[in-house]
Design a protein around this motif. Structure first.
Motif, PDB file in Angstrom:
ATOM      1  N   THR A  38       0.822  -1.202   0.000  1.00 22.09           N
ATOM      2  CA  THR A  38       0.000   0.000   0.000  1.00 22.09           C
ATOM      3  C   THR A  38       0.858   1.255   0.000  1.00 22.09           C
ATOM      4  OG1 THR A  38      -1.730  -1.210   1.179  1.00 22.09           O
ATOM      5  CG2 THR A  38      -1.876   1.202   1.204  1.00 22.09           C
ATOM      6  N   LEU A  39       1.900   1.268   0.801  1.00 14.98           N
ATOM      7  CA  LEU A  39       2.805   2.414   0.874  1.00 14.98           C
ATOM      8  C   LEU A  39       3.489   2.645  -0.468  1.00 14.98           C
ATOM      9  CD1 LEU A  39       4.334   4.620   2.455  1.00 14.98           C
ATOM     10  CD2 LEU A  39       5.910   2.833   3.235  1.00 14.98           C
ATOM     11  N   SER A  40       4.105   1.623  -1.022  1.00 12.96           N
ATOM     12  CA  SER A  40       4.860   1.817  -2.265  1.00 12.96           C
ATOM     13  C   SER A  40       3.934   2.165  -3.432  1.00 12.96           C
ATOM     14  CB  SER A  40       5.734   0.601  -2.572  1.00 12.96           C
ATOM     15  OG  SER A  40       4.965  -0.571  -2.697  1.00 12.96           O
ATOM     16  N   ALA A  41       2.769   1.541  -3.518  1.00 14.57           N
ATOM     17  CA  ALA A  41       1.839   1.846  -4.614  1.00 14.57           C
ATOM     18  C   ALA A  41       1.292   3.266  -4.501  1.00 14.57           C
ATOM     19  CB  ALA A  41       0.696   0.836  -4.626  1.00 14.57           C
ATOM     20  N   THR A  42       0.996   3.704  -3.282  1.00 13.52           N
ATOM     21  CA  THR A  42       0.498   5.071  -3.095  1.00 13.52           C
ATOM     22  C   THR A  42       1.587   6.080  -3.418  1.00 13.52           C
ATOM     23  OG1 THR A  42      -1.070   4.321  -1.418  1.00 13.52           O
ATOM     24  CG2 THR A  42      -0.560   6.678  -1.449  1.00 13.52           C
ATOM     25  N   GLN A  86     -10.758  11.367  -7.207  1.00 11.11           N
ATOM     26  CA  GLN A  86     -10.321  10.440  -6.163  1.00 11.11           C
ATOM     27  C   GLN A  86     -10.394   9.012  -6.693  1.00 11.11           C
ATOM     28  OE1 GLN A  86     -11.817  11.214  -2.197  1.00 11.11           O
ATOM     29  NE2 GLN A  86     -12.181   9.042  -1.910  1.00 11.11           N
ATOM     30  N   GLU A  87     -11.427   8.709  -7.448  1.00 18.69           N
ATOM     31  CA  GLU A  87     -11.584   7.370  -8.023  1.00 18.69           C
ATOM     32  C   GLU A  87     -10.427   7.032  -8.970  1.00 18.69           C
ATOM     33  OE1 GLU A  87     -14.600   5.244 -11.122  1.00 18.69           O
ATOM     34  OE2 GLU A  87     -15.522   6.437  -9.532  1.00 18.69           O
ATOM     35  N   ASP A  88      -9.997   8.005  -9.792  1.00 17.52           N
ATOM     36  CA  ASP A  88      -8.844   7.795 -10.681  1.00 17.52           C
ATOM     37  C   ASP A  88      -7.585   7.488  -9.872  1.00 17.52           C
ATOM     38  OD1 ASP A  88     -10.377   8.359 -12.928  1.00 17.52           O
ATOM     39  OD2 ASP A  88      -9.591  10.404 -13.165  1.00 17.52           O
ATOM     40  N   GLN A  92      -5.494   3.982  -9.847  1.00 10.63           N
ATOM     41  CA  GLN A  92      -4.066   3.937 -10.184  1.00 10.63           C
ATOM     42  C   GLN A  92      -3.270   3.217  -9.087  1.00 10.63           C
ATOM     43  OE1 GLN A  92      -2.729   4.939 -13.051  1.00 10.63           O
ATOM     44  NE2 GLN A  92      -0.653   4.389 -12.455  1.00 10.63           N
ATOM     45  N   VAL A  93      -3.582   3.490  -7.826  1.00 10.65           N
ATOM     46  CA  VAL A  93      -2.910   2.780  -6.728  1.00 10.65           C
ATOM     47  C   VAL A  93      -3.164   1.284  -6.871  1.00 10.65           C
ATOM     48  CG1 VAL A  93      -2.830   2.411  -4.223  1.00 10.65           C
ATOM     49  CG2 VAL A  93      -2.998   4.737  -5.122  1.00 10.65           C
ATOM     50  N   GLN A  94      -4.418   0.918  -7.062  1.00 13.50           N
ATOM     51  CA  GLN A  94      -4.792  -0.495  -7.170  1.00 13.50           C
ATOM     52  C   GLN A  94      -4.144  -1.169  -8.365  1.00 13.50           C
ATOM     53  OE1 GLN A  94      -7.013  -2.092  -4.789  1.00 13.50           O
ATOM     54  NE2 GLN A  94      -5.905  -3.751  -5.729  1.00 13.50           N
ATOM     55  N   SER A  95      -3.917  -0.419  -9.453  1.00 20.05           N
ATOM     56  CA  SER A  95      -3.360  -0.977 -10.695  1.00 20.05           C
ATOM     57  C   SER A  95      -1.847  -0.997 -10.727  1.00 20.05           C
ATOM     58  CB  SER A  95      -3.874  -0.162 -11.890  1.00 20.05           C
ATOM     59  OG  SER A  95      -5.272  -0.190 -11.940  1.00 20.05           O
ATOM     60  N   THR A  96      -1.190  -0.528  -9.681  1.00 18.77           N
ATOM     61  CA  THR A  96       0.272  -0.507  -9.649  1.00 18.77           C
ATOM     62  C   THR A  96       0.802  -1.926  -9.793  1.00 18.77           C
ATOM     63  OG1 THR A  96       0.275   1.438  -8.227  1.00 18.77           O
ATOM     64  CG2 THR A  96       2.284   0.129  -8.244  1.00 18.77           C
ATOM     65  N   PRO A  97       1.748  -2.140 -10.715  1.00 24.44           N
ATOM     66  CA  PRO A  97       2.311  -3.494 -10.866  1.00 24.44           C
ATOM     67  C   PRO A  97       2.820  -4.042  -9.532  1.00 24.44           C
ATOM     68  CG  PRO A  97       3.065  -2.079 -12.640  1.00 24.44           C
ATOM     69  CD  PRO A  97       2.333  -1.196 -11.659  1.00 24.44           C
ATOM     70  N   GLU A 101      -2.861  -5.997  -2.671  1.00 29.32           N
ATOM     71  CA  GLU A 101      -3.839  -5.648  -1.645  1.00 29.32           C
ATOM     72  C   GLU A 101      -4.999  -4.868  -2.254  1.00 29.32           C
ATOM     73  OE1 GLU A 101      -3.131  -7.020   1.258  1.00 29.32           O
ATOM     74  OE2 GLU A 101      -1.241  -7.620   0.365  1.00 29.32           O
ATOM     75  N   GLN A 102      -6.166  -4.993  -1.653  1.00 23.03           N
ATOM     76  CA  GLN A 102      -7.295  -4.149  -2.018  1.00 23.03           C
ATOM     77  C   GLN A 102      -7.096  -2.802  -1.327  1.00 23.03           C
ATOM     78  OE1 GLN A 102      -9.876  -4.641  -4.172  1.00 23.03           O
ATOM     79  NE2 GLN A 102      -8.702  -6.450  -4.735  1.00 23.03           N
ATOM     80  N   VAL A 103      -7.227  -1.750  -2.091  1.00 21.70           N
ATOM     81  CA  VAL A 103      -6.968  -0.418  -1.555  1.00 21.70           C
ATOM     82  C   VAL A 103      -8.256   0.391  -1.582  1.00 21.70           C
ATOM     83  CG1 VAL A 103      -5.691   1.716  -1.912  1.00 21.70           C
ATOM     84  CG2 VAL A 103      -4.581  -0.456  -2.299  1.00 21.70           C
ATOM     85  N   ASN A 104      -8.489   1.109  -0.488  1.00 22.43           N
ATOM     86  CA  ASN A 104      -9.617   2.023  -0.433  1.00 22.43           C
ATOM     87  C   ASN A 104      -9.106   3.397  -0.001  1.00 22.43           C
ATOM     88  OD1 ASN A 104      -9.205   1.881   2.352  1.00 22.43           O
ATOM     89  ND2 ASN A 104     -10.819   0.368   2.643  1.00 22.43           N
ATOM     90  N   ALA A 105     -10.009   4.347   0.052  1.00 24.40           N
ATOM     91  CA  ALA A 105      -9.621   5.716   0.396  1.00 24.40           C
ATOM     92  C   ALA A 105      -8.977   5.788   1.782  1.00 24.40           C
ATOM     93  CB  ALA A 105     -10.844   6.630   0.323  1.00 24.40           C
TER      94      ALA A 105
END
Length: 141
Positions: A38-42, A86-88, A92-97, A101-105
């Motif tokens: 989550t940290l690296s994708a964000t 926010q959805e975009d 993008q976080v969720q689609s990070t190679p 994890e499932q990511v929410n706001a």
């Protein structure tokens, strides 16, 4: 005695663990692996939204290990990406190679709170201002 035998590696591991520990405190029940993803994708999604010069200033304040994750697959010629909503941003976080994890706001907001505590407040304000209004709402002041 150090873990790796190299002070620079030991320091970056220690600092990265501090970031992960803070994120795990923000999100009780989160595993270290989930916190890392989550940290690296964000961070990468935030990077993609920033102009290259601001991304570089931000990266300079990251622990070396996180800086490497931040710059992984970076293409400054594409920056900043127009993540308007926010959805975009969350997509993008969720689609990070490598993201498993499932990511929410709430997860992204937790990462941004850790960033706010770990980097210079003036830079935090600049990062926040670089985001669109709706996406900026993820970054609790």
């Amino acid at each position: 005695m150090s873990d790796t035998g190299l002070d620079v590696f030991d320091k970056t591991l220690q600092k990265t663990h501090i970031w992960l520990d803070e994120l795990m405190e923000e999100r009780p029940g989160t595993s270290r692996q989930a916190a890392w993803h989550t940290l690296s994708a964000t961070l990468r999604t935030l990077r993609d939204k920033l102009p290259a010069d601001l991304a570089a200033h931000f990266a300079a304040q990251l622990p070396l290990l996180l800086r490497g994750a931040f710059y992984e697959q970076y293409d400054p010629s594409r920056q900043p990406l127009p993540l308007r909503s926010q959805e975009d941003f969350l997509h993008q976080v969720q689609s990070t190679p490598g993201m498993t994890e499932q990511v929410n706001a709430e997860a992204v907001t937790a990462v941004l709170r850790v960033v706010s505590r770990q980097v210079d407040p003036g830079l935090t304000d600049k990062l926040r201002q670089a985001l669109s209004g709706e996406t900026r709402s993820l970054w609790a002041a």
